[in-house]
Design a protein around this motif. Structure first.
Motif, PDB file in Angstrom:
ATOM      1  N   LYS A 357       0.847  -1.190   0.000  1.00  0.00           N
ATOM      2  CA  LYS A 357       0.000   0.000   0.000  1.00  0.00           C
ATOM      3  C   LYS A 357       0.887   1.247   0.000  1.00  0.00           C
ATOM      4  CE  LYS A 357      -3.453  -2.793   0.406  1.00  0.00           C
ATOM      5  NZ  LYS A 357      -2.647  -4.010   0.535  1.00  0.00           N
ATOM      6  N   PRO A 358       0.436   2.348  -0.572  1.00  0.00           N
ATOM      7  CA  PRO A 358      -0.864   2.508  -1.247  1.00  0.00           C
ATOM      8  C   PRO A 358      -0.877   1.845  -2.609  1.00  0.00           C
ATOM      9  CG  PRO A 358       0.424   4.506  -1.469  1.00  0.00           C
ATOM     10  CD  PRO A 358       1.222   3.599  -0.571  1.00  0.00           C
ATOM     11  N   LEU A 359      -2.080   1.480  -3.048  1.00  0.00           N
ATOM     12  CA  LEU A 359      -2.209   0.845  -4.350  1.00  0.00           C
ATOM     13  C   LEU A 359      -1.900   1.846  -5.464  1.00  0.00           C
ATOM     14  CD1 LEU A 359      -5.456  -1.233  -3.771  1.00  0.00           C
ATOM     15  CD2 LEU A 359      -3.123  -2.097  -3.930  1.00  0.00           C
ATOM     16  N   SER A 361      -1.709   3.535  -9.564  1.00  0.00           N
ATOM     17  CA  SER A 361      -2.593   3.828 -10.686  1.00  0.00           C
ATOM     18  C   SER A 361      -2.112   3.055 -11.910  1.00  0.00           C
ATOM     19  CB  SER A 361      -2.589   5.340 -10.993  1.00  0.00           C
ATOM     20  OG  SER A 361      -2.964   6.077  -9.862  1.00  0.00           O
ATOM     21  N   THR A 549      -7.259   5.148 -10.215  1.00  0.00           N
ATOM     22  CA  THR A 549      -6.331   5.199  -9.089  1.00  0.00           C
ATOM     23  C   THR A 549      -6.633   4.054  -8.135  1.00  0.00           C
ATOM     24  OG1 THR A 549      -7.828   6.662  -7.875  1.00  0.00           O
ATOM     25  CG2 THR A 549      -6.166   7.699  -9.278  1.00  0.00           C
ATOM     26  N   LYS A 550      -5.628   3.666  -7.372  1.00  0.00           N
ATOM     27  CA  LYS A 550      -5.749   2.577  -6.396  1.00  0.00           C
ATOM     28  C   LYS A 550      -6.256   1.297  -7.056  1.00  0.00           C
ATOM     29  CE  LYS A 550      -6.493   5.656  -2.462  1.00  0.00           C
ATOM     30  NZ  LYS A 550      -7.353   5.998  -1.317  1.00  0.00           N
ATOM     31  N   ASP A 552      -5.777  -2.675  -7.962  1.00  0.00           N
ATOM     32  CA  ASP A 552      -5.142  -3.941  -7.608  1.00  0.00           C
ATOM     33  C   ASP A 552      -5.372  -4.905  -8.772  1.00  0.00           C
ATOM     34  OD1 ASP A 552      -4.123  -6.232  -6.526  1.00  0.00           O
ATOM     35  OD2 ASP A 552      -5.059  -5.974  -4.562  1.00  0.00           O
TER      36      ASP A 552
END
Length: 620
Positions: A357-359, A361, A549-550, A552
């Motif tokens: 984390k953070p995931l 883009s 964004t973010k 996975d």
């Protein structure tokens, strides 16, 4: 045990026939009393004739069933218009079913049963029947072949083999003959009513048969008259046979020492058509099937619900499936997937790896930094046999060196301009790799994955986290990078077994994957937008705008791998047609497509050859 159950079912069936005759006579008495009040409701001058006619029809039906099933399961297959699977004329999906059947028969040292298919049934189901070993058959629905992958099909066929081994397949035929007397009128009415529905008329100008309405009305009346026998038949089957399904599920797991039949149940649980068989014989064959062949809303079903069976095999899995539906983009650590059967007993848990984390883009396609001719895909054989730098060859001979090669290649892909001197990486390997054709890097990465040795679980997670941190150190991630990580996961036994997923619940994830795939292409902005709309209209029916964004991508690929077989093939086919049907594929695009095929559970060698042949034709 089966003989005892058959004797009990026979006694109960005879009692049920007597009860049915009594109730029918009582109902007939009401009609006679309405026309002639001098007659008794319980017994009148027409009762004897009426009962003789009804009994004659029942006995005729019973004798007809005995005659029809003189050849056991093959007779049942012909009665249901099932098609025999001849290995010389099979489609690829049918061939897999035949091969699994032969391997299971060899494993359990029994005669190979014949395999049939119901071509018009979209539900996922199978049934087993036979008078003895020489005429035992397994009948699969079309939906089972089209929607189950090889592992799930293995679980379905394993259940049928358990029925054969325990003698249940022989009992199935005898029970069908026995209960035929009770459901004769119901089946006859259903068949007559079906004659009135002509769904095969495609031309609006074609005239319908003038007796269609009459057939529907007469069939409906006969069906209604036979509903009493149907209800009693279901009641008897419910009390005598419903408990054996749970026992068979557990026996199948013990027999194979695996939970493949659990995965089959999970696939049916998310399948839109379930296990229902739309046939006039679905009532009479209900006790033969893997799962309920009737509508889930039907009363007194022979088989318990799919949800109950999953709960029996894995009590916590239903709760996890419900959490999965409520949280479409959550981390895999929020629930446990497919624990080995013995883990359930001791309560152990398996914590899955999650991305740092953070995931990140999505990474857009970078500008070409190489000469134009260095973008085209290399021949796979030549690419694999090209000599590697000596530093890399020596590194691949040790476990530590293999890990350093993996780190170095991902470092070069992340830092294309320069690599920080403070980076924890072998700069000698970096220098050697930078002096060769960049199209060889992925091949070296895959070769290094093959040399990767098993590690302790904590070390494996730590190493994978290190690789993931490198790929997203600038806050962005590309599809090829995440596919390479998936390859490492597979070698380290950190790749989760796919959880069956419905295509209706992952439209957002599907859109993210399409965007990630488009970012690999070297297309202009307008051309990329056009291709995106074209793909999404074919996959989800609309153009969806999402926040990139973010992301996975590993979790998205995990969910995609749990789609139905045809849904995964559809996605790959549309991607090929929209992206590479009219243009030359680059090396990076070919690597992505090849790894996507692998991640979705398909062999990719044939696909690579076909794409390269298409490219050669375009270049010429």
């Amino acid at each position: 045990m089966h003989k005892k159950n058959l004797f009990i079912a026979t006694v109960i069936c005879l009692f049920a026939i007597v009860l049915t005759l009594a109730i029918l006579n009582f109902s007939f008495g009401f009609i006679v009393y309405y026309l002639d009040q001098t007659q008794s409701i319980w017994w009148n001058r027409y009762s004897q004739t009426f009962l003789i006619c009804v009994m004659a029809i029942m006995v005729t039906s019973l004798m007809y069933e005995i005659y029809i099933f003189r050849k056991g399961g093959h007779s049942l297959a012909r009665q249901m218009n099932a098609r025999y699977l001849d290995i010389s004329e099979c489609t690829p999906e049918e061939l897999i079913a035949v091969q699994i059947t032969e391997s299971l028969a060899e494993q359990f040292n029994i005669v190979v049963p014949s395999v049939y298919i119901l071509p018009d049934e979209v539900g996922v189901n199978a049934l087993t029947a036979g008078a003895d070993d020489t005429d035992t058959v397994i009948i699969l629905t079309w939906g089972a072949l089209q929607n189950l992958d090889e592992l799930e099909l293995h679980g379905l066929l394993s259940y049928t083999f358990n029925q054969i081994i325990t003698g249940e397949a022989q009992q199935n035929i005898r029970l069908k003959i026995l209960f035929s007397a009770l459901i004769t009128f119901n089946q006859l009415g259903s068949e007559i009513a079906r004659r009135g529905f002509r769904s095969d008329i495609s031309d609006e100008k074609e005239q319908r048969h003038k007796f269609e309405t009459v057939l529907i009305a007469v069939g409906g009346m006969i069906w209604l008259m036979g509903s009493l026998g149907l209800l009693i038949s279901r009641l008897v089957k419910y009390f005598t046979l419903s408990g054996r399904t749970f026992k068979n599920d557990l026996q199948t797991q013990v027999l194979l020492h695996s939970d493949t039949n659990l995965q089959t149940l999970l696939r049916i649980y998310v399948h839109h058509a379930g296990s229902q068989i739309h046939s006039s014989y679905s009532e009479s064959i209900a006790h033969m099937c893997f799962a309920n062949s009737l509508s889930p809303q039907s009363w007194l079903n022979t088989h318990p619900s799919i949800k109950s069976r999953i709960y029996c095999l894995s009590p916590h899995l239903i709760k996890e499936l419900q959490q999965e539906k409520l949280k479409k983009l959550t981390h895999l650590t929020s629930f446990k997937l497919f624990r080995p059967f013995e883990y359930e007993e001791f309560g152990a848990t398996h914590i899955l790896w999650s991305a740092p984390k953070p995931l990140p883009s999505l990474r857009f396609a970078h500008a070409l930094d190489f000469e134009h001719e260095q973008v085209y895909a290399l021949n796979p054989i030549a690419r694999k046999t090209i000599e590697k730098p000596q530093v890399v060859i020596r590194a691949l001979q040790t476990a530590t060196g293999v890990r350093e090669v993996l780190v170095a290649i991902l470092m070069i892909r992340q830092y294309k301009a320069f690599i920080p001197q403070t980076a924890a990486v072998s700069h000698a390997i970096i220098e050697a790799l930078e002096n060769i054709d960049h199209r060889l890097h992925i091949q070296i990465f895959l070769d290094a994955c093959e040399q990767l040795k098993p590690m302790p679980l904590s070390m494996a997670r730590k190493f994978l986290t290190r690789l993931a941190s490198i790929t997203q150190s600038d806050g962005y991630i590309g599809l090829l990078d995440i596919l390479l990580l998936e390859k490492v996961k597979a070698k380290l036994n950190l790749l989760p077994v796919h959880m069956p997923t419905s295509s209706d619940s992952i439209s957002t994830e599907l859109t993210v994957l399409v965007d990630a795939l488009l970012h690999v292409q070297h297309l202009g902005k307008e051309s990329q937008k056009k291709r995106r709309i074209e793909i999404l209209l074919q996959l989800v029916g609309e153009d969806i705008l999402i926040d990139q964004t973010k992301v996975d991508l590993g979790l998205i690929l995990h969910h995609m791998s749990g789609l139905l077989l045809r849904d995964r093939l559809k996605f790959l086919y549309i991607a090929e047609q929209c992206l590479w049907n009219d243009r030359v594929i680059t090396q990076e695009e070919l690597d992505v497509l090849k790894l996507l095929y692998w991640r979705f559970g398909f062999e990719s060698s044939v696909m690579v050859d076909r794409v390269l042949n298409h490219n050669n034709m375009m270049i010429m």
